[in-house]
Structures are given as C-alpha cells and as structure tokens.
Scaffold this active site. Structure first.
Site, mmCIF file in Angstrom:
data_model
loop_
_atom_site.group_PDB
_atom_site.id
_atom_site.type_symbol
_atom_site.label_atom_id
_atom_site.label_comp_id
_atom_site.label_asym_id
_atom_site.label_seq_id
_atom_site.Cartn_x
_atom_site.Cartn_y
_atom_site.Cartn_z
ATOM 1 N N ARG A 172 -45.318 1.274 -24.597
ATOM 2 C CA ARG A 172 -44.662 1.248 -23.277
ATOM 3 C C ARG A 172 -44.494 2.666 -22.711
ATOM 4 N NH1 ARG A 172 -39.657 -2.793 -23.617
ATOM 5 N NH2 ARG A 172 -39.736 -2.505 -21.356
ATOM 6 N N ASP A 208 -35.897 -10.208 -15.982
ATOM 7 C CA ASP A 208 -36.182 -10.725 -17.325
ATOM 8 C C ASP A 208 -36.372 -12.237 -17.342
ATOM 9 O OD1 ASP A 208 -36.121 -8.226 -18.475
ATOM 10 O OD2 ASP A 208 -33.983 -8.314 -18.922
ATOM 11 N N ARG A 234 -45.900 -9.347 -19.212
ATOM 12 C CA ARG A 234 -45.366 -10.718 -19.159
ATOM 13 C C ARG A 234 -46.120 -11.621 -18.179
ATOM 14 N NH1 ARG A 234 -38.888 -9.352 -20.049
ATOM 15 N NH2 ARG A 234 -39.067 -9.398 -22.318
ATOM 16 N N ARG A 255 -24.850 -0.367 -23.820
ATOM 17 C CA ARG A 255 -24.050 0.638 -23.107
ATOM 18 C C ARG A 255 -22.694 0.852 -23.775
ATOM 19 N NH1 ARG A 255 -27.832 -1.489 -19.903
ATOM 20 N NH2 ARG A 255 -28.509 -0.463 -17.979
ATOM 21 N N LYS A 288 -43.114 -4.648 -19.592
ATOM 22 C CA LYS A 288 -41.972 -5.063 -20.407
ATOM 23 C C LYS A 288 -42.399 -5.088 -21.883
ATOM 24 C CE LYS A 288 -39.100 -5.433 -17.063
ATOM 25 N NZ LYS A 288 -37.965 -4.520 -16.995
ATOM 26 N N LYS A 297 -26.925 -8.236 -23.662
ATOM 27 C CA LYS A 297 -27.666 -7.167 -24.331
ATOM 28 C C LYS A 297 -27.480 -5.833 -23.604
ATOM 29 C CE LYS A 297 -32.299 -7.583 -24.636
ATOM 30 N NZ LYS A 297 -32.989 -6.440 -23.991
ATOM 31 N N GLN A 357 -32.945 0.933 -16.336
ATOM 32 C CA GLN A 357 -33.086 1.826 -17.488
ATOM 33 C C GLN A 357 -33.256 3.265 -17.018
ATOM 34 O OE1 GLN A 357 -36.305 0.256 -19.860
ATOM 35 N NE2 GLN A 357 -35.161 -1.575 -20.431
ATOM 36 N N ARG A 385 -38.753 -12.923 -25.130
ATOM 37 C CA ARG A 385 -38.617 -13.861 -24.007
ATOM 38 C C ARG A 385 -39.868 -14.719 -23.827
ATOM 39 N NH1 ARG A 385 -33.713 -12.158 -22.489
ATOM 40 N NH2 ARG A 385 -33.418 -9.923 -22.240
ATOM 41 N N GLY A 430 -36.798 -1.179 -25.330
ATOM 42 C CA GLY A 430 -36.997 -0.223 -24.248
ATOM 43 C C GLY A 430 -35.664 0.298 -23.728
HETATM 44 C C1 S3P Z 1 -32.300 -3.392 -18.694
HETATM 45 C C2 S3P Z 1 -33.064 -3.181 -17.567
HETATM 46 C C3 S3P Z 1 -34.300 -3.904 -17.278
HETATM 47 C C4 S3P Z 1 -34.461 -5.137 -18.164
HETATM 48 C C5 S3P Z 1 -34.085 -4.879 -19.585
HETATM 49 C C6 S3P Z 1 -32.642 -4.409 -19.684
HETATM 50 C C7 S3P Z 1 -31.085 -2.583 -18.870
HETATM 51 O O1 S3P Z 1 -35.395 -3.036 -17.517
HETATM 52 O O2 S3P Z 1 -35.780 -5.614 -18.103
HETATM 53 O O3 S3P Z 1 -34.231 -6.041 -20.371
HETATM 54 O O4 S3P Z 1 -30.248 -2.941 -19.733
HETATM 55 O O5 S3P Z 1 -30.924 -1.582 -18.168
HETATM 56 P P1 S3P Z 1 -35.921 -2.036 -16.372
HETATM 57 O O6 S3P Z 1 -34.849 -1.087 -16.075
HETATM 58 O O7 S3P Z 1 -37.125 -1.332 -16.949
HETATM 59 O O8 S3P Z 1 -36.285 -2.918 -15.218
#
Ligand code: S3P
Length: 448
Positions: free
Chosen positions: A129, A327, A358, A33, A354, A28, A176, A403, A101
């Site tokens: 969020r 995750d 969670r 990206r 999240k 994912k 993120q 999840r 997110g």
């Molecule tokens: C992700 C970063 C994580 C993860 C999300 C995917 C990403 O989040 O929980 O499912 O693709 O950069 P955080 O950056 O908020 O930890």
C-alpha cells in the site's frame, strides 16, 4: 503481525432467518486513536470497549515500543500510561503494523516530529500500500523517509529534530492522512492547518479536543479547515469506545438479504462522517430503522433494526457520500446484487488502495457468483438480480482483506449455492467474533 498463519477456507450457504441481537465490537478507528493519544498524554488513560482485533493489538504493541505502558486489564478494558507529546523513545526493533493502514499511517505521523527514527513493516497487503500520502506531508515538518520503491514498506522514518508547523491540503479524501498530519502537528511549535475538500471521519479532531488540545474546524468554500495549536500537554482521559458502524454493517446487511430475518444491532454510532451506508440502504428501500436514538459522549447513537427487505432497488450512490461509507462498499455491493436494477457507486477510486483493490476483489468474486459488474478506475456498477437470485457456487479470493472475506460470507447466506472464501483469517484484524456472532443469529459456517 506480518502474517496470520495458513489460509483458512470458509463457506456459508443459504441461511435460516437471522434473528436476535448482534453486539458488535468496538470501533476500530476510535480504538487506534485511544491508544495513540493515550500514549501521547501525560499520565494514565483508561479505555473500555477497545476493539481487540489484531490491527489494534499491533498498534498497542507499537505504542509500547515507543515507550508507553499499555496494559490489558480485562476484556476490552485497557490502560495507557503516556509519555507526553514529544516524549516517544526510539524503538529498538522494527514496528510491525500487520494488516493495518490506519495503524502504520497514524503512528508514522505521531513520531514524525520527534528526534528519533523508526522502521515500519507489515503483512503482504500493507507492504503493497502507498505510504507517499504520509511521507509527503511529514517531509514538510522536516521528517525524512527511506522506503522501498513507490513509497512502500518496509520504511524508516527519521523524525524531525526541529519540526516546523505546516499548512496542508490533503490531495485525497483520507482521514488517515488528515490524522497523521494532525498527530505530527502535535509536536511542532505554532499552528498546523489541514484542509480537506471533502469531510472525512472526524474522530481525531474530537478526541484531540477531548485530550485538551486546542483544535478548531470550520467549513469554508475550500472545504473543512482544521487548525491545531502545537505542543500542548495532553491530559489523560477515560474513554468508552462506541461500537463500530463498519462492523455493524455485516449483520445489518445480512439481515436485509436473508429471508425472514429480524436483527437488532444496539448502540451503533451514527456520526455523520461514518453513517453513509445506512442512509444508502434506506434510500434503496431497506427495512432499517433507528430505535432509541440518543447522544452519547457527544456522538449520535441508535439501536439499528434490520429486517429482510425483498424489494430493495438499485440507486446511484453520490460521490460526495463516499468518505462517509468508504469501508462499506464491499458489503453494499452484496446487498446491491440482491436488489433489482443497477446500483451505481461513483467516486470510489480510494477503494483501489485499501487492504486490497476492493473494486477488483468484489467485481471478480461477484462475477464468479453470477452477478454482472461494470467498473472504471473510479466507479463500480452492480447489476442486481433481486432477492435470493444470486447463483453463488464459487470460491472468492479474500486477498488478505477482512471486509472482502466477510462480504462474500454474507453473500453466501442468501445465495442459491454455497459461497466459499479462500481465507477467513484476515477477519480477525477487525471483527474477531464475526463467526460466533453471526452463528448466534442463525448463520452456519463450514470449514473446508
Ligand atoms: C480510517 C480511515 C479510512 C478507512 C480506514 C480507517 C481511519 O481510510 O478506510 O478503515 O481510522 O482513519 P482512509 O483515510 O485511507 O480513507
């Protein structure tokens, strides 16, 4: 999509052995990206193995709204005709990132240094969020944001007309946030620097380098320091998306807790920034082996083989491991319930923001299934009952969180009485073939 239709309750019960091969979908994080960097390159990027979960489809729609040509050619096979760094057009309508997110935060970063504005929204989970973690750093580039109280969606971002590069230390371990800053830095002149105290998944850095950006990272006493030179011309790429270790976690963990199981999960990326769960399971005594270890596209890859493991023991999962398995704590807590002794998960407060809280979601559901849990803001402790000894017999709330839904359905496969999730709909965001794949291994699902 900001909602997925009526709730769909789904149950599992103690399963026959899970056997066979589990071909899980594309990663994912890498799928999002690929679309975003493809949209920022000049020319046509080709992607195979793209995850066609709703989260990624929503990012594809967002990239179209900013002017890129995003086309599906066949299952997992996509092309993106990009508009170049700084070439985003102003979207005519609200960008709906659904449940994602990652989608909303990365896209906000990517548009924050272009002289356009865009309004973002999402489903009830995403609207709850925090976005301050993105609006704070993009303000340093010169972008403005107008959201609801507490930095919540819906939110309008007004991109910086004359962006300046930034030097930013991420206040929490978040790929993120790091990625949003790097994507914003793409259209700022000069060097943008991001510092992270704890290393998080590095797919953005790897992919930016692949697209021809000048990016480097070094480990210093302060943490990882990533430096990006702004305003490159990104060159289109041909990308094969590896399979998602976070999705692999479900058939792997289900096999460990269902008696007689033996499941092969081929081609799973073992990038150290993502593989913390598998290390943890092995530390607990899981019969989990890496077969055919190799390098693919510069990433370590292996076929995972998971067999029923009746003698797993609870351990203390160190806080520094959290970013590499952030995750995976929900499904780890299900395995922990089937191990003996306490599993102590430290440094996990990011779990509270999240798709759902969670810690709370797993704690309440596991308690309803007869498992004792202790929690603090930053810690979750599962008191394991041992293999096959979780009573089950409860309905657990999925809370719009894929999840959480998949974790409780895996729990039901090993519990003494069936386990129901009140809504399996969110599973489509990341793992649309979850039911058919687990069904092909021997699991049975009942709609209620
Ligand atoms: C992700 C970063 C994580 C993860 C999300 C995917 C990403 O989040 O929980 O499912 O693709 O950069 P955080 O950056 O908020 O930890």
């Amino acid at each position: 999509m900001s909602s997925h239709g009526p709730a769909r309750p789904l149950s599992t019960h103690a399963s026959q052995p899970l056997t066979g091969q589990a071909d899980v979908p594309g990663d994912k994080s890498i799928s999002h990206r690929s679309l975003i960097l493809g949209a920022l390159a000049v020319g046509e990027t080709k992607v195979t193995g793209l995850l066609e979960g709703q989260d990624v489809l929503d990012t594809a729609a967002a990239m179209r709204a900013f002017g890129a040509d995003v086309i599906q050619h066949g299952p997992g096979a996509w092309s993106v005709h990009g508009v170049g760094v700084g070439g985003f057009a102003e979207p005519e309508t609200v960008i709906d990132c659904g449940n994602s997110g990652t989608g909303v935060r990365l896209v906000m970063g990517a548009m924050a240094t272009t002289d356009i504005s865009a309004t973002f929204t999402g489903d009830a989970s995403l609207r709850g969020r925090p976005m301050g973690r993105i609006t704070d750093p993009i303000a340093l580039f010169g972008a403005a944001s107008y959201g609801r109280k507490g930095g919540r969606l819906p939110m309008t971002i007004v991109g910086a007309a004359q962006p300046v590069p930034v030097h930013y230390k991420t206040p929490m371990p978040s790929a993120q946030v790091k990625s949003a800053v790097l994507l914003a830095g793409l259209n700022a002149p000069g060097e943008t620097v991001v510092i992270e105290a704890e290393a998080t998944r590095d797919h953005s850095e790897r992919m930016l380098a692949g697209f021809g950006a000048e990016i480097s990272s070094e480990t210093t006493p302060e943490g990882r320091v990533i430096t990006l030179v702004g305003q490159p011309e990104l060159k289109p790429q041909t990308i094969t998306v590896p399979r998602d270790p976070s999705s692999a976690a479900f058939p792997v963990c289900a096999a460990l807790i269902v008696p007689g199981s033996d499941v092969l999960v081929p081609n799973i990326g073992l990038n150290p920034t993502r593989a913390g769960l598998f290390q943890t399971l092995r530390d607990m005594g899981a019969d989990l082996t890496y077969e055919n270890e190799r390098l693919e596209g510069g990433e370590p890859v292996a076929d995972l083989r998971a067999r029923f493991s009746p003698d797993m023991k609870g351990i203390e999962v160190p806080p520094e491991r959290a970013p590499s398995m952030i995750d995976e704590y929900p499904i780890l807590s299900v395995v922990a319930a089937n191990a003996t002794g306490k599993t102590v998960m430290l440094g996990v407060k990011e779990l509270r923001v999240k798709e759902s809280d969670r810690i709370d979601a797993m704690a309440r559901g596991l308690e309803a299934c007869g498992v004792t849990i202790e929690e603090t803001e930053d810690t979750m402790i599962v008191h394991g009952l041992g293999a096959g000894l979780v009573p089950g017999g409860a309905t657990c709330a999925a809370r719009l969180d894929h999840r959480i839904a998949m974790s409780f359905l895996c729990l039901g496969m090993s519990a003494q009485k069936p386990v129901t999730v009140d809504d399996a709909g969110p599973i489509a965001t990341s793992f649309p073939i979850f039911e058919s794949l687990m069904g092909s291994l021997g699991a049975e699902f009942t709609e209620s």
